[in-house]
Design an enzyme around this catalytic site. Structure first.
Site: not given
Ligand code: GLU
Length: 507
Positions: A264-266, A268-269
């Site tokens: 998920s994008k999270r 990556g963050d």
């Protein structure tokens, strides 16, 4: 004659394209190109509540950056358009009507509030409500109301939807091209909404109708759509298109670097890597999400790494150009299980493609950064510098990290190196070196090194004590390429002035 292969990438413009979406587009593209077929881009924007401005342009730009240019589609033309579902609105109604007439679908009038109450009642009994063959006979629809009542409600402008009437206890076996035989029983499936009173079809109806009308032969999409497959198969049958409907292939999930759960994008963050191909600015919140392009990845590296998420050639080969991918791609070699994403491997791919580029090409890519920093440097010299440092780089921006000292004198000196290598006698020794260098006429690495070595030998000085302080003076740290190459590349004047400055400023 076999029908020409036609595949589509059919994103909904609900936000930026995730890496998983790019992989779906890529595998469709490779499959089509390998078999001499067509690759289409269809924008599935029937759910206006989820529409995000800018998402469609983002998708198109991302595909172009990746080199996945559609043969037909939104922004690319073609004979089967329009390719944006909201512009095809008028097409779908007749198919919804046809399904109602043939008894495969029905009108339902239950309001959202009514359904909500039923759902809550079910929850109170620890049950999950689903609009299906077990409940439809108790609800407000054309199966329970008389024909007159139905007509009256429609005429009175009551809200309605058309639902698919899932047949009872029927096995729907289907051969998925990646998973093999997948079996669903209709008793587990609900009566999905196909069409709404506002004249818009839902995803399921629009998707099937368009795949049929656009002569799609293979539906290659993410695993999250596998549960929709039996409904789609039944829709093709109900519409009388069973004989020339597409085959299905559902791609495995892309997993977090830990291998557990969907990427998920999270993730990556948290771990510092992009999950989107391009930088994205959320139009509502203004929040920025980084992109591979802006992070300095080459599209060929990005495509190479995406290609290997769930596919392999069955050989040891890891580097593939697009042409090689097209040659070696087949759905047989796509795996069923999730594919773990490794951000370190992504960098490793970029490193490889950077090394493959010529020094001239890298110089062109590096120049904008030099311009931003107001650095002027002769082209030929820049190319030489790049040739000497690129081995140490993964990204074009690393050329600056690794080579800034060629373009500007150090502004500070690494303290650790100073305290270890800068001795009381160092300034005096360096002053003698400066005198030696001033007398040097042939300013090239080989000649300077020879003179320098003769001098050191005559003095009886060890290289160890003097080379690091000189490097400190020229580079600012103990890093960098061969010292005499640095001498040559920054030139006599800069070499001498940097050493003099260090003598004056390092205490
Ligand atoms: N619009 C769907 C999506 O956003 C397409 C699914 C399909 O390819 O059928 O992924």
């Amino acid at each position: 004659m076999e029908a020409k292969v036609r595949v589509r990438f059919a994103p909904s413009p609900t936000g930026p394209l995730h890496m998983g979406g790019v992989r779906t587009a890529l595998f469709n593209y490779l499959f089509a190109k390998k078999l001499g077929g067509d690759f289409l881009l269809r924008i599935e924007d029937t759910d206006q509540t989820r529409y995000v401005p800018g998402a469609e342009d983002y998708i198109i730009e991302a595909l172009k950056w990746c080199g996945l240019v559609p043969d037909e589609g939104v922004g690319f033309g073609g004979e089967y358009g329009p390719y944006r579902q909201s512009e095809r609105k008028a097409i779908y109604r007749q198919y919804a009507d046809q399904l109602v007439e043939s008894g495969h679908a029905y009108y339902a009038f239950d309001t959202p509030e009514e359904l909500d109450n039923i759902r809550k009642e079910a929850e109170a009994q620890k049950e999950v409500f689903s609009y299906d063959l077990h409940t439809r006979n108790r609800l407000k629809n054309s199966l329970t109301l008389s024909a007159e009542e139905v007509q009256q409600k429609i005429a009175a402008g009551e809200n309605w939807v058309i639902r698919f009437k899932m047949p009872e206890n029927t096995d729907v076996p289907e051969k998925d091209l990646i998973r093999g035989e997948v079996k669903f029983n209709t008793n587990q499936l609900d009566d999905k909404v196909l069409f709404k009173a506002d004249g818009m079809p839902t995803y399921h109806l629009a998707n099937v109708v368009d795949d049929h009308l656009m002569k799609i032969t293979h539906v290659i999409r993410g695993e999250e759509w596998l549960p929709s497959m039996p409904l789609h198969v039944l829709l093709y049958e109900a519409l009388g298109w069973a004989d020339n409907r597409p085959q299905f292939a559902h791609l495995p999930l892309i997993l977090k670097p830990t291998g557990k759960g969907k990427l998920s994008k999270r993730d990556g963050d948290k771990m510092g890597f992009p999950v989107f191909p391009l930088l994205w600015k959320d139009p509502a919140s203004g929040e920025l999400s980084r992109g591979y392009r802006e992070d300095g990845y080459f599209p060929e590296a990005f495509i190479n790494l995406i290609a290997l998420l769930g596919w392999n050639a069955g050989t040891e080969q890891e580097f593939f150009s697009m042409t090689e991918l097209i040659e070696s791609f087949s759905l047989d070699r796509v795996v069923k299980s999730g594919a773990r994403f490794d951000p370190e491997k992504a960098k490793w791919f970029n490193r490889h493609y950077l090394q493959e580029k010529s020094d001239e090409e890298l110089a062109q890519l590096f120049k904008p950064m030099l311009n931003d920093k107001n650095v002027q440097v002769e082209e030929a010299k820049l190319i030489r510098i790049i040739g000497m440092i690129k081995e140490r780089c993964e990204f074009v921006s690393d050329l600056w990290e690794q080579g800034n000292y060629f373009f500007q004198a150090p502004e500070s000196y690494d303290e650790k190196t100073v305290s270890k290598k800068w001795k009381a006698e160092t300034p005096a020794m360096l002053s003698e070196i400066v005198e030696l260098l001033k007398g040097q006429n042939n300013w090239n690495a080989v000649d300077v090194k020879e003179e320098f070595s003769n001098f050191m030998n005559a003095k009886g000085w060890g290289f160890g004590v003097i080379l690091v302080p000189i490097r400190l003076a020229l580079v600012g740290s103990s890093q960098g390429i061969d010292l005499f190459d640095i001498f040559e590349l920054i030139g006599k004047e800069a070499t001498i002035s940097r050493i003099e400055k260090a003598i004056a400023s390092i205490k």
